[in-house]
Every structure is written in structure tokens, then in C-alpha cells.
Design a protein around this motif. Sequence first.
Motif, PDB file in Angstrom:
ATOM      1  N   VAL A   1       0.780  -1.232  -0.024  1.00 22.77           N
ATOM      2  CA  VAL A   1      -0.049   0.115  -0.004  1.00 22.77           C
ATOM      3  C   VAL A   1       0.819   1.130   0.144  1.00 22.77           C
ATOM      4  N   ILE A   2       1.836   1.370   0.923  1.00 21.51           N
ATOM      5  CA  ILE A   2       2.645   2.662   0.961  1.00 21.51           C
ATOM      6  C   ILE A   2       3.622   2.718  -0.308  1.00 21.51           C
ATOM      7  N   TYR A   3       3.938   1.481  -0.820  1.00 20.62           N
ATOM      8  CA  TYR A   3       4.812   1.868  -2.086  1.00 20.62           C
ATOM      9  C   TYR A   3       4.021   2.221  -3.118  1.00 20.62           C
ATOM     10  N   HIS A   4       2.782   1.745  -3.225  1.00 23.20           N
ATOM     11  CA  HIS A   4       2.065   2.124  -4.798  1.00 23.20           C
ATOM     12  C   HIS A   4       1.492   3.590  -4.561  1.00 23.20           C
ATOM     13  N   LEU A   5       0.920   3.782  -3.025  1.00 24.59           N
ATOM     14  CA  LEU A   5      -0.077   4.865  -3.078  1.00 24.59           C
ATOM     15  C   LEU A   5       0.717   6.239  -2.405  1.00 24.59           C
ATOM     16  N   VAL A   6       1.879   5.882  -1.692  1.00 24.49           N
ATOM     17  CA  VAL A   6       2.576   6.952  -1.126  1.00 24.49           C
ATOM     18  C   VAL A   6       3.938   7.469  -1.926  1.00 24.49           C
TER      19      VAL A   6
ATOM     20  N   TYR B   1       5.467   5.871  -4.713  1.00 23.04           N
ATOM     21  CA  TYR B   1       5.796   6.028  -6.248  1.00 23.04           C
ATOM     22  C   TYR B   1       4.443   6.562  -7.119  1.00 23.04           C
ATOM     23  N   LYS B   2       3.108   6.403  -6.382  1.00 23.56           N
ATOM     24  CA  LYS B   2       1.988   6.962  -6.853  1.00 23.56           C
ATOM     25  C   LYS B   2       1.764   6.590  -8.432  1.00 23.56           C
ATOM     26  N   ASP B   3       1.804   5.339  -8.509  1.00 23.56           N
ATOM     27  CA  ASP B   3       1.615   4.815  -9.841  1.00 23.56           C
ATOM     28  C   ASP B   3      -0.053   4.709  -9.973  1.00 23.56           C
ATOM     29  N   ASP B   4      -0.424   4.117 -11.065  1.00 24.21           N
ATOM     30  CA  ASP B   4      -1.839   3.767 -11.410  1.00 24.21           C
ATOM     31  C   ASP B   4      -2.419   2.900 -10.397  1.00 24.21           C
ATOM     32  N   MET B   5      -1.974   2.583  -9.479  1.00 27.78           N
ATOM     33  CA  MET B   5      -2.793   1.777  -8.305  1.00 27.78           C
ATOM     34  C   MET B   5      -3.609   2.729  -7.434  1.00 27.78           C
ATOM     35  N   THR B   6      -4.927   2.144  -7.350  1.00 32.36           N
ATOM     36  CA  THR B   6      -5.854   3.108  -6.701  1.00 32.36           C
ATOM     37  C   THR B   6      -6.177   2.383  -5.339  1.00 32.36           C
ATOM     38  N   LEU B   7      -6.792   2.926  -4.500  1.00 32.72           N
ATOM     39  CA  LEU B   7      -7.820   2.228  -3.510  1.00 32.72           C
ATOM     40  C   LEU B   7      -8.646   1.171  -3.872  1.00 32.72           C
ATOM     41  N   ARG B   8      -9.456   1.174  -4.977  1.00 27.45           N
ATOM     42  CA  ARG B   8      -9.921   0.054  -5.810  1.00 27.45           C
ATOM     43  C   ARG B   8      -9.180  -1.078  -5.984  1.00 27.45           C
TER      44      ARG B   8
ATOM     45  N   LEU C   1      -7.245   2.598   5.642  1.00 28.69           N
ATOM     46  CA  LEU C   1      -7.074   2.549   6.944  1.00 28.69           C
ATOM     47  C   LEU C   1      -5.519   1.826   7.110  1.00 28.69           C
ATOM     48  N   ILE C   2      -5.191   0.853   6.197  1.00 27.40           N
ATOM     49  CA  ILE C   2      -3.775   0.253   6.433  1.00 27.40           C
ATOM     50  C   ILE C   2      -2.798   1.393   5.913  1.00 27.40           C
ATOM     51  N   GLU C   3      -3.068   2.317   4.905  1.00 25.51           N
ATOM     52  CA  GLU C   3      -2.093   3.256   4.711  1.00 25.51           C
ATOM     53  C   GLU C   3      -1.996   4.274   5.720  1.00 25.51           C
TER      54      GLU C   3
END
Length: 70
Positions: free
Chosen positions: A31-36, A38-45, A60-62
Motif C-alpha cells: 500500500v505504501i509503495y504504490h499509494l505514497v 511511487y504514486k503509480d496507477d494503483m488506486t484504493l479500488r 486504514l492500512i495506509e
Amino acid sequence: QIKYNDIEQEIDNNRLLVVLKKVLTPIQYYVIYHLVLYKDDMTLRKISELFNISKERVRLIEEESLRIEA
């Protein structure tokens, strides 16, 4: 041409990833890698579907992961 500062930044980034892998669970790290970081195309969904959890749980995990103290 590669600059010294670019190499130094890459080394710092790699060190950060190593530390995060040691203190976070695999899902927290993902979660941190993708959402914080590198902010790639991964979304919460997308992450919620991948791990079969709700989007709110991913959020919440983030949040929990960003509060971990070493």
C-alpha cells in the motif's frame, strides 16, 4: 548522462525500501509503495480488489502504516 545526485537519491530510495520492508507487513508495504512512494496507477479500488478487502480497509492500512514508529 547520469548525475552523482541522481545516483545518491536512488541509493537513498533503495535504503528506505529496505527499511520499510523490515518494519511493515507485506500488505502495508504494498500500500505504501504504490499509494505514497511511487504514486503509480494503483488506486484504493485496485488494491482492495487485489487483496479482497474494502477500499476503506486499504485507506486504514495506509494511515496505520504511516504512523508506525521504528
